[in-house]
Design a protein around this motif. Structure first.
Motif, PDB file in Angstrom:
ATOM      1  N   ILE A  72      50.964  46.125  34.207  1.00 26.39           N
ATOM      2  CA  ILE A  72      51.265  47.550  34.369  1.00 26.39           C
ATOM      3  C   ILE A  72      51.243  47.921  35.840  1.00 26.39           C
ATOM      4  O   ILE A  72      52.063  48.702  36.321  1.00 26.39           O
ATOM      5  N   GLY A  73      50.307  47.332  36.590  1.00 24.87           N
ATOM      6  CA  GLY A  73      50.179  47.618  38.012  1.00 24.87           C
ATOM      7  C   GLY A  73      48.726  47.719  38.405  1.00 24.87           C
ATOM      8  O   GLY A  73      47.827  47.722  37.564  1.00 24.87           O
ATOM      9  N   VAL A  74      48.476  47.810  39.686  1.00 25.81           N
ATOM     10  CA  VAL A  74      47.102  47.895  40.185  1.00 25.81           C
ATOM     11  C   VAL A  74      46.478  49.209  39.726  1.00 25.81           C
ATOM     12  O   VAL A  74      47.092  50.276  39.832  1.00 25.81           O
ATOM     13  N   MET A  75      45.269  49.115  39.195  1.00 31.81           N
ATOM     14  CA  MET A  75      44.549  50.309  38.774  1.00 31.81           C
ATOM     15  C   MET A  75      43.829  50.929  39.973  1.00 31.81           C
ATOM     16  O   MET A  75      43.196  50.227  40.752  1.00 31.81           O
ATOM     17  N   ASP A  76      43.940  52.228  40.086  1.00 26.21           N
ATOM     18  CA  ASP A  76      43.162  52.916  41.121  1.00 26.21           C
ATOM     19  C   ASP A  76      41.692  52.974  40.732  1.00 26.21           C
ATOM     20  O   ASP A  76      40.816  52.967  41.600  1.00 26.21           O
ATOM     21  N   ASP A 105      43.614  42.838  39.180  1.00 23.00           N
ATOM     22  CA  ASP A 105      43.989  43.078  40.560  1.00 23.00           C
ATOM     23  C   ASP A 105      43.085  44.180  41.097  1.00 23.00           C
ATOM     24  O   ASP A 105      42.758  45.136  40.395  1.00 23.00           O
ATOM     25  N   ARG A 106      42.705  44.046  42.335  1.00 22.46           N
ATOM     26  CA  ARG A 106      41.607  44.841  42.890  1.00 22.46           C
ATOM     27  C   ARG A 106      41.836  46.350  42.745  1.00 22.46           C
ATOM     28  O   ARG A 106      42.751  46.922  43.332  1.00 22.46           O
ATOM     29  N   PRO A 107      40.980  47.024  41.971  1.00 22.70           N
ATOM     30  CA  PRO A 107      41.039  48.489  41.900  1.00 22.70           C
ATOM     31  C   PRO A 107      40.222  49.113  43.016  1.00 22.70           C
ATOM     32  O   PRO A 107      39.361  48.457  43.619  1.00 22.70           O
ATOM     33  N   GLY A 108      40.484  50.378  43.283  1.00 25.95           N
ATOM     34  CA  GLY A 108      39.729  51.058  44.323  1.00 25.95           C
ATOM     35  C   GLY A 108      38.359  51.515  43.870  1.00 25.95           C
ATOM     36  O   GLY A 108      37.438  51.630  44.678  1.00 25.95           O
ATOM     37  N   ARG A 109      38.234  51.781  42.550  1.00 26.69           N
ATOM     38  CA  ARG A 109      36.968  52.300  42.035  1.00 26.69           C
ATOM     39  C   ARG A 109      36.625  51.622  40.713  1.00 26.69           C
ATOM     40  O   ARG A 109      37.503  51.367  39.888  1.00 26.69           O
ATOM     41  N   THR A 160      35.786  48.805  47.934  1.00 28.62           N
ATOM     42  CA  THR A 160      35.786  49.173  46.521  1.00 28.62           C
ATOM     43  C   THR A 160      34.540  49.995  46.237  1.00 28.62           C
ATOM     44  O   THR A 160      33.437  49.613  46.606  1.00 28.62           O
ATOM     45  N   ILE A 161      34.722  51.121  45.586  1.00 27.31           N
ATOM     46  CA  ILE A 161      33.613  52.004  45.241  1.00 27.31           C
ATOM     47  C   ILE A 161      33.162  51.680  43.830  1.00 27.31           C
ATOM     48  O   ILE A 161      33.973  51.660  42.897  1.00 27.31           O
ATOM     49  N   ALA A 162      31.878  51.400  43.655  1.00 27.48           N
ATOM     50  CA  ALA A 162      31.330  51.073  42.338  1.00 27.48           C
ATOM     51  C   ALA A 162      30.179  52.009  42.013  1.00 27.48           C
ATOM     52  O   ALA A 162      29.336  52.295  42.867  1.00 27.48           O
ATOM     53  N   LEU A 241      33.001  35.596  40.696  1.00 29.82           N
ATOM     54  CA  LEU A 241      33.389  36.877  41.262  1.00 29.82           C
ATOM     55  C   LEU A 241      33.998  36.635  42.641  1.00 29.82           C
ATOM     56  O   LEU A 241      33.327  36.111  43.524  1.00 29.82           O
ATOM     57  N   PRO A 242      35.280  36.971  42.835  1.00 25.98           N
ATOM     58  CA  PRO A 242      35.903  36.691  44.127  1.00 25.98           C
ATOM     59  C   PRO A 242      35.176  37.388  45.261  1.00 25.98           C
ATOM     60  O   PRO A 242      34.572  38.446  45.086  1.00 25.98           O
TER      61      PRO A 242
END
Length: 246
Positions: A72-76, A105-109, A160-162, A241-242
């Motif tokens: 679908i694409g990179v998740m924010d 794929d790396r999400p922002g949050r 990345t905000i967790a 975990l990368p």
């Protein structure tokens, strides 16, 4: 607008978060365990949500779920909402969020659903049955582990905000009819953290309850425990975990 994946979004708090974010104009990807369960989200899909399917207790299906989401694409943002209180609690509540964190794929949050019950958990991984249900580890343990996973990601992934969120004891299907907290507030914090530009929401590594930062179990920020947890999850899943950032 931000694209947000919400696991376990056919009912309860996941559905409430999906509906709220859709109504605010965001792009939402809903998740169901099976094709049959997805029908419960027909109205969300009719309002523009995309969908992915996969049983979070099954490693192969979690891998496939990640592939569907990446297509679908990179998740924010990803809200790791799905959870169980009985049965394969480690598989669903800990392994699946870990594997999706590693495989998407790396999400922002990243927002992980915790519980106030995590404070009654034990940071003892001895004999953990990550793929089954031997009764050794409890729901409280699983929520302690996933909250520590949040802190590990926040420490290791710059950019990345967790966060982890205690939504309260609310009368969902899992919470039961005796739950005493306000169902209307149960989804608000995680939906807010997924999209807000408030400086508080952009400060990584926090544990929240009703949009207030609280202090979690001390093991959450124990880097030794974090490392042990990541090592065991990597061994079980075959996926480390990368390294991203720090």
């Amino acid at each position: 607008m931000p694209r947000i994946l919400i696991t376990g979004s056919t009912d309860g708090l996941g559905r409430a978060a999906a509906l709220s974010l859709l109504e605010d104009g965001h792009e939402v990807v809903v998740h169901a365990r099976t094709e049959g369960r997805l029908t419960a989200a027909d109205d969300l899909i009719g309002s523009g949500a995309r969908s992915v399917i996969g049983n979070l207790a099954n490693l192969d299906e979690v891998h496939d779920l990640a592939r569907q989401a990446n297509a679908i694409g990179v998740m924010d943002a990803v809200i790791h909402n799905a959870g169980v209180i009985n049965g394969p609690v480690l598989a669903v509540n800990v392994v699946a969020p870990y594997l999706l964190t590693a495989a998407l794929d790396r999400p922002g949050r990243l927002i992980y659903l915790s519980s106030s019950m995590h404070r009654g958990g034990s940071p003892d991984l001895t004999g953990a049955d990550w793929g089954g249900d031997d009764g050794r580890h409890s729901y409280s343990d699983s929520k302690l582990f996933v909250t520590a996973l949040m802190a590990a990601v926040a420490e290791r992934w710059e950019g990345t905000i967790a966060h982890a969120v205690d939504p309260g004891w609310v009368p969902t299907r899992m919470g039961g009819p005796s739950a005493s907290d306000d169902l209307r507030l149960g989804h608000v914090t995680q939906a807010w953290l997924a999209v807000s530009d408030d400086p508080e929401a952009l400060t990584t590594g926090r544990y929240w309850h009703h949009q207030r930062v609280e202090t979690p179990h001390p093991a959450v920020y124990d880097t030794g425990f974090q490392e042990q947890l990541l090592e065991e999850l990597a061994e079980h899943t075959g996926v480390g975990l990368p390294t991203r950032g720090r």
